[in-house]
Design a protein around this motif. Structure first.
Motif, short mmCIF file in Angstrom:
data_model
loop_
_atom_site.label_atom_id
_atom_site.label_comp_id
_atom_site.label_asym_id
_atom_site.label_seq_id
_atom_site.Cartn_x
_atom_site.Cartn_y
_atom_site.Cartn_z
N GLU A 1 9.03 -16.26 47.69
CA GLU A 1 9.61 -15.14 48.45
C GLU A 1 9.02 -13.81 47.98
O GLU A 1 8.68 -12.95 48.78
CB GLU A 1 11.13 -15.13 48.32
CG GLU A 1 11.82 -16.20 49.13
CD GLU A 1 11.54 -16.10 50.61
OE1 GLU A 1 11.58 -14.99 51.18
OE2 GLU A 1 11.25 -17.15 51.21
N ALA A 2 8.91 -13.65 46.67
CA ALA A 2 8.41 -12.38 46.12
C ALA A 2 6.92 -12.19 46.40
O ALA A 2 6.47 -11.07 46.68
CB ALA A 2 8.67 -12.33 44.62
N SER A 3 6.15 -13.27 46.35
CA SER A 3 4.70 -13.17 46.47
C SER A 3 4.19 -13.34 47.90
O SER A 3 3.07 -12.94 48.21
CB SER A 3 4.02 -14.21 45.59
OG SER A 3 4.25 -15.52 46.10
N GLY A 4 4.99 -14.00 48.72
CA GLY A 4 4.53 -14.31 50.08
C GLY A 4 3.71 -15.59 50.14
O GLY A 4 3.18 -15.94 51.19
N ASP A 5 3.58 -16.29 49.02
CA ASP A 5 2.80 -17.54 48.97
C ASP A 5 3.74 -18.71 49.26
O ASP A 5 4.40 -19.22 48.37
CB ASP A 5 2.14 -17.71 47.61
CG ASP A 5 1.29 -18.97 47.51
OD1 ASP A 5 1.33 -19.82 48.43
OD2 ASP A 5 0.57 -19.12 46.51
N HIS A 6 3.78 -19.11 50.52
CA HIS A 6 4.68 -20.17 50.95
C HIS A 6 3.96 -21.51 51.15
O HIS A 6 4.40 -22.34 51.94
CB HIS A 6 5.41 -19.76 52.23
CG HIS A 6 6.29 -18.57 52.04
ND1 HIS A 6 7.53 -18.64 51.43
CD2 HIS A 6 6.10 -17.26 52.33
CE1 HIS A 6 8.07 -17.44 51.37
NE2 HIS A 6 7.23 -16.58 51.91
N ASN A 7 2.86 -21.72 50.45
CA ASN A 7 2.15 -22.98 50.54
C ASN A 7 3.12 -24.11 50.19
O ASN A 7 3.75 -24.08 49.13
CB ASN A 7 0.96 -22.97 49.58
CG ASN A 7 0.05 -24.17 49.76
OD1 ASN A 7 0.50 -25.28 50.02
ND2 ASN A 7 -1.24 -23.96 49.58
N VAL B 1 5.21 -31.55 43.25
CA VAL B 1 5.28 -30.10 43.48
C VAL B 1 4.73 -29.39 42.25
O VAL B 1 5.06 -29.74 41.12
CB VAL B 1 6.75 -29.68 43.74
CG1 VAL B 1 6.92 -28.18 43.68
CG2 VAL B 1 7.20 -30.21 45.10
N ILE B 2 3.86 -28.41 42.49
CA ILE B 2 3.26 -27.68 41.37
C ILE B 2 3.64 -26.20 41.42
O ILE B 2 3.87 -25.64 42.49
CB ILE B 2 1.73 -27.82 41.34
CG1 ILE B 2 1.07 -27.22 42.58
CG2 ILE B 2 1.34 -29.29 41.16
CD1 ILE B 2 -0.44 -27.11 42.52
N ALA B 3 3.67 -25.61 40.25
CA ALA B 3 3.94 -24.17 40.14
C ALA B 3 2.73 -23.41 40.67
O ALA B 3 1.59 -23.87 40.58
CB ALA B 3 4.21 -23.80 38.70
N HIS B 4 2.98 -22.25 41.22
CA HIS B 4 1.90 -21.35 41.63
C HIS B 4 1.07 -21.00 40.39
O HIS B 4 1.65 -20.68 39.34
CB HIS B 4 2.46 -20.05 42.21
CG HIS B 4 3.40 -20.23 43.36
ND1 HIS B 4 4.69 -20.69 43.21
CD2 HIS B 4 3.23 -19.98 44.68
CE1 HIS B 4 5.27 -20.72 44.38
NE2 HIS B 4 4.41 -20.31 45.30
N GLY B 5 -0.23 -21.00 40.52
CA GLY B 5 -1.07 -20.61 39.40
C GLY B 5 -0.77 -19.20 38.92
O GLY B 5 -0.73 -18.93 37.72
#
Length: 130
Positions: free
Chosen positions: A20-26, A43-47
């Motif tokens: 939500e904060a980053s806009g990275d909804h992959n 499921v992996i954490a965002h780098g």
């Protein structure tokens, strides 16, 4: 000088908030089936979230300092289970301190596996700022 290891627990709720904060909804960061369908173990954490945890450790070691640079390579995913969380450990060692700048070599691991390659931070302590 070796810095005390910082441990951060990452949960799937953290990944939702980061998306939500980053806009990275992959969907590989939230949907088990999608992550597995593309060959990931789950499921992996965002780098960039993992890198932000390294930055958080640096700012706790050097409160009030300016982070001049922070860099790394993303080498291994942080797999986050559906229940509970996974620990990310950030260790640091001061490599150089000159001209008001301190260089810190980082080691960032999860489950005993290095997850960031060549992570390094450079900080300028508050008293050294012009």
């Amino acid at each position: 000088m070796t810095l005390p290891t910082r441990t951060f627990t990452v949960t799937r709720a953290d990944l939702v908030r980061y998306a939500e904060a980053s806009g990275d909804h992959n969907p590989i960061h939230q949907d088990q089936a999608v992550a597995e369908a593309v060959g990931l173990p789950g499921v992996i954490a965002h780098g960039m979230y993992t890198m932000a945890l390294a930055a958080r450790a640096v700012t706790t070691w050097f409160p009030g300092a300016e982070v001049v640079s922070l860099g790394c390579k993303f080498t291994h995913p942080v797999v986050v289970p559906a229940e509970g969380g996974v620990d990310v450990e950030v260790a640091g060692e001061v490599k150089d301190a000159a001209d008001g700048l301190t260089t810190v070599a980082l080691t960032v691991t999860s489950g005993g596996q290095k997850v960031l390659g060549m992570p390094r931070a450079v900080v300028r302590e508050a008293a050294d700022r012009a």
